[in-house]
Design a protein around this motif. Structure first.
Motif, PDB file in Angstrom:
ATOM      1  N   VAL A   1       0.864  -1.178   0.000  1.00 20.64           N
ATOM      2  CA  VAL A   1       0.000   0.000   0.000  1.00 20.64           C
ATOM      3  C   VAL A   1       0.896   1.221   0.000  1.00 20.64           C
TER       4      VAL A   1
ATOM      5  N   LYS B   1       1.615   5.102   0.317  1.00 18.39           N
ATOM      6  CA  LYS B   1       1.020   6.246   0.993  1.00 18.39           C
ATOM      7  C   LYS B   1       1.901   7.474   0.796  1.00 18.39           C
TER       8      LYS B   1
ATOM      9  N   GLU C   1       0.436   8.462  11.205  1.00 21.58           N
ATOM     10  CA  GLU C   1      -0.105   7.139  11.490  1.00 21.58           C
ATOM     11  C   GLU C   1       0.967   6.260  12.131  1.00 21.58           C
TER      12      GLU C   1
ATOM     13  N   GLN D   1       3.586   3.639  12.464  1.00 20.06           N
ATOM     14  CA  GLN D   1       4.482   3.075  11.458  1.00 20.06           C
ATOM     15  C   GLN D   1       4.654   1.580  11.729  1.00 20.06           C
TER      16      GLN D   1
ATOM     17  N   GLN E   1       3.353  -2.650  10.508  1.00 15.88           N
ATOM     18  CA  GLN E   1       2.918  -3.521   9.441  1.00 15.88           C
ATOM     19  C   GLN E   1       1.963  -4.556  10.022  1.00 15.88           C
TER      20      GLN E   1
ATOM     21  N   LYS F   1      -0.692  -6.311   4.845  1.00 14.62           N
ATOM     22  CA  LYS F   1      -0.227  -5.169   4.065  1.00 14.62           C
ATOM     23  C   LYS F   1       1.176  -4.728   4.478  1.00 14.62           C
TER      24      LYS F   1
ATOM     25  N   TYR G   1       3.333  -1.341   4.085  1.00 10.54           N
ATOM     26  CA  TYR G   1       3.179   0.046   3.683  1.00 10.54           C
ATOM     27  C   TYR G   1       4.464   0.599   3.078  1.00 10.54           C
TER      28      TYR G   1
ATOM     29  N   TYR H   1       5.991   4.298   1.588  1.00 11.01           N
ATOM     30  CA  TYR H   1       5.742   5.727   1.584  1.00 11.01           C
ATOM     31  C   TYR H   1       6.558   6.367   0.469  1.00 11.01           C
TER      32      TYR H   1
END
Length: 313
Positions: A4, A6, A14, A16, A18, A22, A24, A26
């Motif tokens: 995902v 972002k 948010e 940080q 996992q 998902k 994440y 950035y």
């Protein structure tokens, strides 16, 4: 596992973390990725590290895939790299050379200081840390309160190996310089530290000099000494010399003593008549010595060839 992506604005807003579904990523400005002074264990003056960073730079400039860095956001808003220090430096170098890289993907990390060090030590990306750098990492974990057993479990090492590397990490700068300069292997340094303690650097220096006199360029735990002369060769040489001496008459022996008192350049112009048997015996002994030297040279060349091209880690 799904990725995902972002934007930067959500990085510090948010958690940080996992979850199991998902991962994440950035998208952030690469110039915002900073480096904490003294955190990374890597020795940036090492030619292998310089070459490694150059390779990352080339990859970024050519648009090839480079794995995302692992970063975290500090309380003051700075974004610092946890895993991927060479990638960051290669990225900065590429931008400085004209590459247009507006955004770069990073993976967030959340954990304590000890976990950050563990991630760096376990990292399998790119160039492995040198043994001395790993030793310094173990020392850092020890200073954070980790026991030897906990470090061993974390890094999948034996407690004995961790204790050895901690001993290396605590050695004086002279020992570190010998290891860092690839003059002495880490295990040879550890062996000297165990045997000689505070005078390990002095003893390593002496052993290194001896190894170089024997034709070796680096001192390792298993560096062999100069091969001993084969007994058969020694016997042949001695037999030839003894045969020659047996032909030496009292008159020649007396004359040899007188000639020894003369300067070398003057002796070189004097002629002495000897028997054919003496000449043959001396020539045979000399020939055997030359054969012996040639065999030694071949052995030393093979050993030096095995030691000189040090493996890249």
């Amino acid at each position: 596992m799904a990725f995902v992506v972002k934007p930067l604005q959500s990085f510090t807003a948010e958690a940080q973390a996992q979850d199991s579904q998902k991962l994440y990523l950035y998208q952030i400005d690469p110039l915002l990725v900073d480096e904490e002074d003294g955190f990374n264990l890597r020795y940036y003056d090492d030619p292998k590290v310089i070459s490694h960073i150059d390779a990352f730079c080339d990859s970024y400039m050519q648009g090839r895939y480079v794995p995302p860095m692992v970063v975290r956001a500090l309380e003051d808003g700075r974004i610092v790299v946890i895993e991927g220090h060479c990638r960051r430096r290669g990225l900065r170098m590429a931008i400085a050379r004209g590459a247009r890289i507006p955004l770069v993907s990073v993976i967030p990390f959340r954990g304590n200081d000890a976990e950050r060090v563990e991630v760096m030590l376990r990292s399998a990306q790119g160039l492995k840390l040198e043994t001395l750098d790993i030793a310094r990492g173990y020392q850092r974990l020890r200073e954070m309160g980790f026991s030897v057993a906990e470090i061993a479990k974390s890094q999948s090492k034996t407690t004995a190996r961790v204790e050895q590397l901690l001993l290396l990490a605590e050695a004086d700068p002279q020992v570190h310089a010998l290891v860092r300069g690839n003059h002495v292997s880490p295990d040879a340094a550890i062996e000297a530290l165990q045997a000689h303690g505070e005078i390990a650097a002095e003893m390593l220096g002496k052993k290194l000099d001896e190894a170089r006199q024997d034709g070796f360029v680096r001192l390792t735990k298993t560096t062999p000494r100069k091969p001993r002369l084969p007994r058969r060769t020694v016997e042949k040489v001695f037999a030839g010399v003894e045969a020659a001496m047996a032909e030496l008459s009292p008159e020649l022996s007396k004359r040899a003593k007188a000639l020894q008192k003369l300067p070398e350049d003057e002796r070189a112009t004097r002629m002495v008549e000897v028997s054919a048997q003496m000449l043959v015996s001396m020539a045979q002994a000399g020939k055997e010595i030359e054969r012996m030297k040639a065999r030694q040279a071949r052995r030393l060349a093979k050993l030096e060839a095995a030691l000189t091209p040090l493996p890249l880690s």
